[in-house]
Scaffold this motif. Structure first.
Motif, PDB file in Angstrom:
ATOM      1  N   ASP A  80      38.960-120.896  15.386  1.00  0.00           N
ATOM      2  CA  ASP A  80      39.885-121.714  16.174  1.00  0.00           C
ATOM      3  C   ASP A  80      41.349-121.371  15.907  1.00  0.00           C
ATOM      4  OD1 ASP A  80      37.705-123.061  17.241  1.00  0.00           O
ATOM      5  OD2 ASP A  80      37.767-124.627  15.706  1.00  0.00           O
ATOM      6  N   LEU A  81      41.591-120.403  14.992  1.00  0.00           N
ATOM      7  CA  LEU A  81      42.962-120.055  14.612  1.00  0.00           C
ATOM      8  C   LEU A  81      43.288-118.579  14.808  1.00  0.00           C
ATOM      9  CD1 LEU A  81      43.046-121.889  11.147  1.00  0.00           C
ATOM     10  CD2 LEU A  81      43.884-122.774  13.327  1.00  0.00           C
ATOM     11  N   LYS A  82      42.278-117.741  14.959  1.00  0.00           N
ATOM     12  CA  LYS A  82      42.453-116.288  14.866  1.00  0.00           C
ATOM     13  C   LYS A  82      43.431-115.686  15.872  1.00  0.00           C
ATOM     14  CE  LYS A  82      38.252-115.324  17.472  1.00  0.00           C
ATOM     15  NZ  LYS A  82      36.916-114.802  17.370  1.00  0.00           N
ATOM     16  N   THR A  83      43.715-116.388  16.947  1.00  0.00           N
ATOM     17  CA  THR A  83      44.683-115.879  17.924  1.00  0.00           C
ATOM     18  C   THR A  83      46.119-116.041  17.426  1.00  0.00           C
ATOM     19  OG1 THR A  83      44.885-117.991  19.078  1.00  0.00           O
ATOM     20  CG2 THR A  83      43.166-116.457  19.852  1.00  0.00           C
ATOM     21  N   GLY A  84      46.281-116.758  16.318  1.00  0.00           N
ATOM     22  CA  GLY A  84      47.618-117.031  15.798  1.00  0.00           C
ATOM     23  C   GLY A  84      48.130-118.390  16.233  1.00  0.00           C
ATOM     24  N   ARG A  85      47.319-119.086  17.000  1.00  0.00           N
ATOM     25  CA  ARG A  85      47.679-120.417  17.485  1.00  0.00           C
ATOM     26  C   ARG A  85      46.425-121.280  17.434  1.00  0.00           C
ATOM     27  NH1 ARG A  85      51.728-121.876  21.774  1.00  0.00           N
ATOM     28  NH2 ARG A  85      51.155-124.005  22.308  1.00  0.00           N
ATOM     29  N   ALA A  86      46.566-122.490  16.912  1.00  0.00           N
ATOM     30  CA  ALA A  86      45.418-123.396  16.835  1.00  0.00           C
ATOM     31  C   ALA A  86      44.898-123.690  18.232  1.00  0.00           C
ATOM     32  CB  ALA A  86      45.803-124.685  16.120  1.00  0.00           C
ATOM     33  N   LYS A  87      43.586-123.684  18.374  1.00  0.00           N
ATOM     34  CA  LYS A  87      42.922-123.900  19.664  1.00  0.00           C
ATOM     35  C   LYS A  87      43.291-125.252  20.275  1.00  0.00           C
ATOM     36  CE  LYS A  87      38.422-125.310  20.061  1.00  0.00           C
ATOM     37  NZ  LYS A  87      36.976-125.228  20.011  1.00  0.00           N
ATOM     38  N   ASP A  88      43.421-126.279  19.418  1.00  0.00           N
ATOM     39  CA  ASP A  88      43.745-127.624  19.889  1.00  0.00           C
ATOM     40  C   ASP A  88      44.284-128.438  18.719  1.00  0.00           C
ATOM     41  OD1 ASP A  88      41.443-128.248  18.369  1.00  0.00           O
ATOM     42  OD2 ASP A  88      40.165-128.340  20.149  1.00  0.00           O
ATOM     43  N   GLN A  89      44.584-129.699  18.968  1.00  0.00           N
ATOM     44  CA  GLN A  89      45.154-130.567  17.938  1.00  0.00           C
ATOM     45  C   GLN A  89      44.202-130.739  16.749  1.00  0.00           C
ATOM     46  OE1 GLN A  89      48.223-131.950  17.523  1.00  0.00           O
ATOM     47  NE2 GLN A  89      48.851-130.759  19.289  1.00  0.00           N
ATOM     48  N   ALA A  90      42.900-130.832  17.039  1.00  0.00           N
ATOM     49  CA  ALA A  90      41.917-130.995  15.962  1.00  0.00           C
ATOM     50  C   ALA A  90      41.914-129.770  15.050  1.00  0.00           C
ATOM     51  CB  ALA A  90      40.528-131.249  16.535  1.00  0.00           C
ATOM     52  N   ALA A  91      42.028-128.584  15.629  1.00  0.00           N
ATOM     53  CA  ALA A  91      42.054-127.349  14.830  1.00  0.00           C
ATOM     54  C   ALA A  91      43.319-127.284  13.987  1.00  0.00           C
ATOM     55  CB  ALA A  91      41.948-126.131  15.742  1.00  0.00           C
ATOM     56  N   LYS A  92      44.439-127.705  14.567  1.00  0.00           N
ATOM     57  CA  LYS A  92      45.711-127.726  13.818  1.00  0.00           C
ATOM     58  C   LYS A  92      45.614-128.705  12.653  1.00  0.00           C
ATOM     59  CE  LYS A  92      49.692-129.912  14.903  1.00  0.00           C
ATOM     60  NZ  LYS A  92      50.919-130.299  15.588  1.00  0.00           N
ATOM     61  N   LYS A  93      45.078-129.879  12.918  1.00  0.00           N
ATOM     62  CA  LYS A  93      44.938-130.888  11.866  1.00  0.00           C
ATOM     63  C   LYS A  93      44.041-130.370  10.739  1.00  0.00           C
ATOM     64  CE  LYS A  93      43.260-135.496  10.877  1.00  0.00           C
ATOM     65  NZ  LYS A  93      42.404-136.576  11.233  1.00  0.00           N
ATOM     66  N   ARG A  94      42.931-129.761  11.110  1.00  0.00           N
ATOM     67  CA  ARG A  94      41.991-129.222  10.120  1.00  0.00           C
ATOM     68  C   ARG A  94      42.665-128.156   9.260  1.00  0.00           C
ATOM     69  NH1 ARG A  94      36.381-126.253  11.951  1.00  0.00           N
ATOM     70  NH2 ARG A  94      35.382-126.197   9.902  1.00  0.00           N
ATOM     71  N   MET A  95      43.437-127.275   9.895  1.00  0.00           N
ATOM     72  CA  MET A  95      44.150-126.222   9.168  1.00  0.00           C
ATOM     73  C   MET A  95      45.147-126.823   8.174  1.00  0.00           C
ATOM     74  SD  MET A  95      46.828-123.369  10.635  1.00  0.00           S
ATOM     75  CE  MET A  95      48.021-124.621  11.148  1.00  0.00           C
ATOM     76  N   ILE A  96      45.941-127.775   8.632  1.00  0.00           N
ATOM     77  CA  ILE A  96      46.976-128.369   7.775  1.00  0.00           C
ATOM     78  C   ILE A  96      46.344-129.166   6.637  1.00  0.00           C
ATOM     79  CG2 ILE A  96      48.895-130.020   7.691  1.00  0.00           C
ATOM     80  CD1 ILE A  96      49.585-129.070  10.580  1.00  0.00           C
ATOM     81  N   GLU A  97      45.298-129.944   6.932  1.00  0.00           N
ATOM     82  CA  GLU A  97      44.626-130.709   5.874  1.00  0.00           C
ATOM     83  C   GLU A  97      44.034-129.778   4.809  1.00  0.00           C
ATOM     84  OE1 GLU A  97      41.723-133.196   7.802  1.00  0.00           O
ATOM     85  OE2 GLU A  97      43.150-134.832   8.012  1.00  0.00           O
ATOM     86  N   THR A  98      43.431-128.693   5.256  1.00  0.00           N
ATOM     87  CA  THR A  98      42.833-127.750   4.311  1.00  0.00           C
ATOM     88  C   THR A  98      43.918-127.080   3.485  1.00  0.00           C
ATOM     89  OG1 THR A  98      40.985-127.400   5.834  1.00  0.00           O
ATOM     90  CG2 THR A  98      41.296-125.764   4.093  1.00  0.00           C
ATOM     91  N   TYR A  99      44.995-126.669   4.117  1.00  0.00           N
ATOM     92  CA  TYR A  99      46.122-126.073   3.394  1.00  0.00           C
ATOM     93  C   TYR A  99      46.677-127.055   2.363  1.00  0.00           C
ATOM     94  CZ  TYR A  99      50.482-123.707   2.355  1.00  0.00           C
ATOM     95  OH  TYR A  99      51.512-123.083   1.688  1.00  0.00           O
ATOM     96  N   ASN A 100      46.895-128.295   2.780  1.00  0.00           N
ATOM     97  CA  ASN A 100      47.403-129.319   1.863  1.00  0.00           C
ATOM     98  C   ASN A 100      46.470-129.502   0.665  1.00  0.00           C
ATOM     99  OD1 ASN A 100      49.712-129.915   3.329  1.00  0.00           O
ATOM    100  ND2 ASN A 100      48.800-131.633   4.411  1.00  0.00           N
ATOM    101  N   THR A 101      45.180-129.476   0.920  1.00  0.00           N
ATOM    102  CA  THR A 101      44.193-129.637  -0.148  1.00  0.00           C
ATOM    103  C   THR A 101      44.276-128.492  -1.150  1.00  0.00           C
ATOM    104  OG1 THR A 101      42.674-130.826   1.281  1.00  0.00           O
ATOM    105  CG2 THR A 101      41.717-129.766  -0.653  1.00  0.00           C
TER     106      THR A 101
END
Length: 134
Positions: A80-101
């Motif tokens: 959901d991220l490989k294009t360099g842009r999150a596919k949607d808001q859920a993908a962005k949230k998942r990326m940021i939460e995982t990074y924060n963790t």
């Protein structure tokens, strides 16, 4: 890297409780109450269940590498991220939460700051490249 991961047995207990909970959304692994990705949240010592089924703990370990479920989360989210842009808001949230963790940061999951999002993306991409080869 976050040094506040719980030992495997604590994680397994927590995630088993989540999987049996009526608020656990099996298709995505999210909690319907807090909306967190439970494979990630259950691994962090300072986190707790919003329904109080499990609590924070001081029992921590400082692993040399990321726990496997965090690695699996990174590998799974990359589609959901490989294009360099999150596919949607859920993908962005998942990326940021995982990074924060992983990095013990506190980026807002609703941020539209390009620099913040780029930092999170670059961190996840680096880890993806490291673990996808393994």
């Amino acid at each position: 890297m976050n040094r506040f991961f719980v030992p495997n047995e604590v994680y397994e207990d927590r995630i088993a409780i989540c999987r049996d909970c009526v608020y656990y959304f099996k298709p995505t692994g999210n909690c319907k109450i807090c909306t967190c990705f439970m494979k990630v949240k259950a691994r962090i010592a300072t986190q707790h269940c919003p329904q109080k089924y499990w609590d924070k703990t001081t029992e921590v370990e400082a692993p040399e590498t990321l726990p496997q479920e965090i690695v699996d989360e990174i590998l799974d989210m990359w589609k959901d991220l490989k294009t360099g842009r999150a596919k949607d808001q859920a993908a962005k949230k998942r990326m940021i939460e995982t990074y924060n963790t992983i990095y013990n940061t506190n980026y807002n999951v609703r941020t539209n700051c390009g620099s913040c999002i780029s930092t999170c993306f670059d961190g996840i991409k680096k880890l993806y490249n490291e673990y996808a080869k393994g």
